[in-house]
Write a protein that holds these residues in place. Structure first.
Motif, PDB file in Angstrom:
ATOM      1  N   TYR A  91     -45.430 -26.054 -25.321  1.00  0.00           N
ATOM      2  CA  TYR A  91     -44.395 -26.303 -26.316  1.00  0.00           C
ATOM      3  C   TYR A  91     -43.541 -25.052 -26.510  1.00  0.00           C
ATOM      4  O   TYR A  91     -42.303 -25.109 -26.532  1.00  0.00           O
ATOM      5  N   ALA A  92     -44.200 -23.899 -26.626  1.00  0.00           N
ATOM      6  CA  ALA A  92     -43.478 -22.643 -26.815  1.00  0.00           C
ATOM      7  C   ALA A  92     -42.571 -22.339 -25.635  1.00  0.00           C
ATOM      8  O   ALA A  92     -41.452 -21.838 -25.802  1.00  0.00           O
ATOM      9  N   THR A  93     -43.038 -22.650 -24.433  1.00  0.00           N
ATOM     10  CA  THR A  93     -42.235 -22.385 -23.240  1.00  0.00           C
ATOM     11  C   THR A  93     -40.930 -23.164 -23.281  1.00  0.00           C
ATOM     12  O   THR A  93     -39.876 -22.658 -22.883  1.00  0.00           O
ATOM     13  N   THR A  94     -40.986 -24.391 -23.750  1.00  0.00           N
ATOM     14  CA  THR A  94     -39.765 -25.186 -23.876  1.00  0.00           C
ATOM     15  C   THR A  94     -38.802 -24.538 -24.864  1.00  0.00           C
ATOM     16  O   THR A  94     -37.594 -24.434 -24.604  1.00  0.00           O
ATOM     17  N   TYR A  95     -39.315 -24.060 -26.000  1.00  0.00           N
ATOM     18  CA  TYR A  95     -38.442 -23.392 -26.964  1.00  0.00           C
ATOM     19  C   TYR A  95     -37.870 -22.097 -26.398  1.00  0.00           C
ATOM     20  O   TYR A  95     -36.743 -21.703 -26.718  1.00  0.00           O
ATOM     21  N   THR A  96     -38.639 -21.420 -25.547  1.00  0.00           N
ATOM     22  CA  THR A  96     -38.116 -20.229 -24.886  1.00  0.00           C
ATOM     23  C   THR A  96     -36.888 -20.571 -24.065  1.00  0.00           C
ATOM     24  O   THR A  96     -35.882 -19.853 -24.080  1.00  0.00           O
ATOM     25  N   MET A  97     -36.964 -21.697 -23.344  1.00  0.00           N
ATOM     26  CA  MET A  97     -35.857 -22.101 -22.483  1.00  0.00           C
ATOM     27  C   MET A  97     -34.635 -22.524 -23.293  1.00  0.00           C
ATOM     28  O   MET A  97     -33.508 -22.397 -22.820  1.00  0.00           O
ATOM     29  N   THR A  98     -34.834 -23.011 -24.520  1.00  0.00           N
ATOM     30  CA  THR A  98     -33.692 -23.401 -25.354  1.00  0.00           C
ATOM     31  C   THR A  98     -33.063 -22.208 -26.050  1.00  0.00           C
ATOM     32  O   THR A  98     -31.990 -22.332 -26.647  1.00  0.00           O
ATOM     33  N   GLY A  99     -33.735 -21.057 -26.001  1.00  0.00           N
ATOM     34  CA  GLY A  99     -33.202 -19.871 -26.648  1.00  0.00           C
ATOM     35  C   GLY A  99     -33.721 -19.633 -28.046  1.00  0.00           C
ATOM     36  O   GLY A  99     -33.342 -18.647 -28.691  1.00  0.00           O
ATOM     37  N   ASP A 100     -34.598 -20.517 -28.538  1.00  0.00           N
ATOM     38  CA  ASP A 100     -35.167 -20.337 -29.880  1.00  0.00           C
ATOM     39  C   ASP A 100     -36.397 -19.445 -29.766  1.00  0.00           C
ATOM     40  O   ASP A 100     -37.542 -19.905 -29.796  1.00  0.00           O
ATOM     41  N   GLN A 101     -36.162 -18.144 -29.633  1.00  0.00           N
ATOM     42  CA  GLN A 101     -37.244 -17.209 -29.367  1.00  0.00           C
ATOM     43  C   GLN A 101     -38.196 -17.049 -30.538  1.00  0.00           C
ATOM     44  O   GLN A 101     -39.404 -16.837 -30.339  1.00  0.00           O
ATOM     45  N   GLN A 102     -37.698 -17.144 -31.734  1.00  0.00           N
ATOM     46  CA  GLN A 102     -38.574 -16.997 -32.898  1.00  0.00           C
ATOM     47  C   GLN A 102     -39.574 -18.144 -32.981  1.00  0.00           C
ATOM     48  O   GLN A 102     -40.764 -17.931 -33.257  1.00  0.00           O
ATOM     49  N   LYS A 103     -39.107 -19.364 -32.752  1.00  0.00           N
ATOM     50  CA  LYS A 103     -40.017 -20.511 -32.753  1.00  0.00           C
ATOM     51  C   LYS A 103     -41.022 -20.376 -31.620  1.00  0.00           C
ATOM     52  O   LYS A 103     -42.222 -20.645 -31.795  1.00  0.00           O
ATOM     53  N   ALA A 104     -40.542 -19.958 -30.450  1.00  0.00           N
ATOM     54  CA  ALA A 104     -41.438 -19.790 -29.309  1.00  0.00           C
ATOM     55  C   ALA A 104     -42.500 -18.744 -29.599  1.00  0.00           C
ATOM     56  O   ALA A 104     -43.698 -18.955 -29.324  1.00  0.00           O
ATOM     57  N   LEU A 105     -42.094 -17.618 -30.164  1.00  0.00           N
ATOM     58  CA  LEU A 105     -43.044 -16.548 -30.444  1.00  0.00           C
ATOM     59  C   LEU A 105     -44.091 -16.997 -31.458  1.00  0.00           C
ATOM     60  O   LEU A 105     -45.280 -16.680 -31.327  1.00  0.00           O
ATOM     61  N   GLN A 106     -43.662 -17.771 -32.436  1.00  0.00           N
ATOM     62  CA  GLN A 106     -44.600 -18.301 -33.438  1.00  0.00           C
ATOM     63  C   GLN A 106     -45.671 -19.175 -32.773  1.00  0.00           C
ATOM     64  O   GLN A 106     -46.864 -19.048 -33.068  1.00  0.00           O
ATOM     65  N   LEU A 107     -45.252 -20.029 -31.866  1.00  0.00           N
ATOM     66  CA  LEU A 107     -46.193 -20.909 -31.164  1.00  0.00           C
ATOM     67  C   LEU A 107     -47.103 -20.114 -30.227  1.00  0.00           C
ATOM     68  O   LEU A 107     -48.302 -20.384 -30.125  1.00  0.00           O
TER      69      LEU A 107
END
Length: 289
Positions: A91-107
């Motif tokens: 899930y975090a990897t997908t957010y990384t690809m969308t540019g939402d780094q804060q959400k990705a880092l949280q996950l």
């Protein structure tokens, strides 16, 4: 539901490059699992289908699949176990690809807590976690931390059996980091990506879907060295591989088209550059990049 049969079928479809059929098959199997309320199967299939959507840059279609998987994990009382951690990483990897780094880092941090507490110190998933956390650090300009994460991932992978492809992928990522660090690190980048290419060829020839990224990475290095003919040949190869593996409507295909256009311009061949530039723009508009 027979998950061994599920994995066998999707492996066959991807190996035969029947990508559209693989997507349809996963969607059909997910619908079947939901109909029978097979929560375990839903978790597995949602993760696989979400990974496919990430690979083809259809991120918005992957996000609800991971939410679905996390809901099933909670219902089954599996919070904090390996399935939970793996889903959080995906899930975090997908957010990384969308540019939402804060959400990705949280996950990623949630996943790190799970695997750190669960005795998974030498586990593929933890290596994947370090790889992906490195991406975020790179985006934040924290290159030393990014390099540390990648080297930690390599250390873990090299202790595991049959991990050559994963090691190759991590070498490709490390080469990209060195490339981003400037001209003084080009030799390190080239040496590292050549290790990746040798591993890919030794294990599976050019058939692995991650091989194109390594080829493209070497092209980027040659471009930075002003060896534009060499870079162009590698980008051409990467373009064909990307088309074969995922089709043309992806962010990676558009990026390689742009790289080819830049090479032609550096070589003073503007007429050859324009079609690739236009192709990249068309793809970006189509997939809303």
């Amino acid at each position: 539901m027979d998950m061994n049969g599920f994995y066998y079928q999707i492996d066959q479809l991807f190996a035969e490059k029947r990508i559209a059929e693989a997507e349809t098959y996963m969607k059909d199997m997910l619908a079947e699992a939901e109909k029978s309320q097979d929560l375990g199967a839903i978790i597995t299939i949602a993760n696989e289908l979400g990974g496919y959507y990430r690979a083809v840059s259809r991120y918005s279609e992957g996000i609800p699949l991971y939410e679905k998987a996390l809901s099933c994990i909670e219902q089954l009382g599996l919070t904090g176990n390996e399935h939970h951690g793996t889903t959080l990483i995906n899930y975090a990897t997908t957010y990384t690809m969308t540019g939402d780094q804060q959400k990705a880092l949280q996950l990623y941090q949630q996943a790190a807590e799970i695997f750190g507490a669960g005795g998974y110190a030498l586990d593929y998933r933890l290596a994947t976690l370090y790889n992906n956390m490195s991406y975020i650090c790179q985006d934040l300009g924290q290159t030393s931390q990014a390099e540390e994460y990648l080297n930690h991932a390599l250390y873990i992978l090299k202790t595991l059996d049959d991990s050559e492809i994963e090691v190759a992928i991590t070498y490709t990522n490390l080469a990209g980091l060195y490339l981003s660090m400037g001209p003084d690190h080009l030799d390190e980048a080239k040496l590292t990506v050549k290790k990746a290419l040798d591993l890919f060829i030794g294990e599976s020839g050019d058939t692995d879907v991650h091989y194109a990224a390594a080829v493209s990475m070497l092209g980027n290095i040659y471009y930075q060295e002003a060896a534009y003919d060499k870079a162009l040949a590698l980008f051409d190869q990467a373009l064909s591989l990307t088309r074969r593996d995922y089709g043309e409507d992806t962010a990676s295909y558009a990026t390689v088209c742009e790289n080819i256009a830049q090479c032609y311009r550096k070589l003073g061949q503007e007429p050859q550059a324009k079609p690739y530039e236009e192709k990249a723009a068309e793809i970006k508009e189509r997939i809303q990049l």
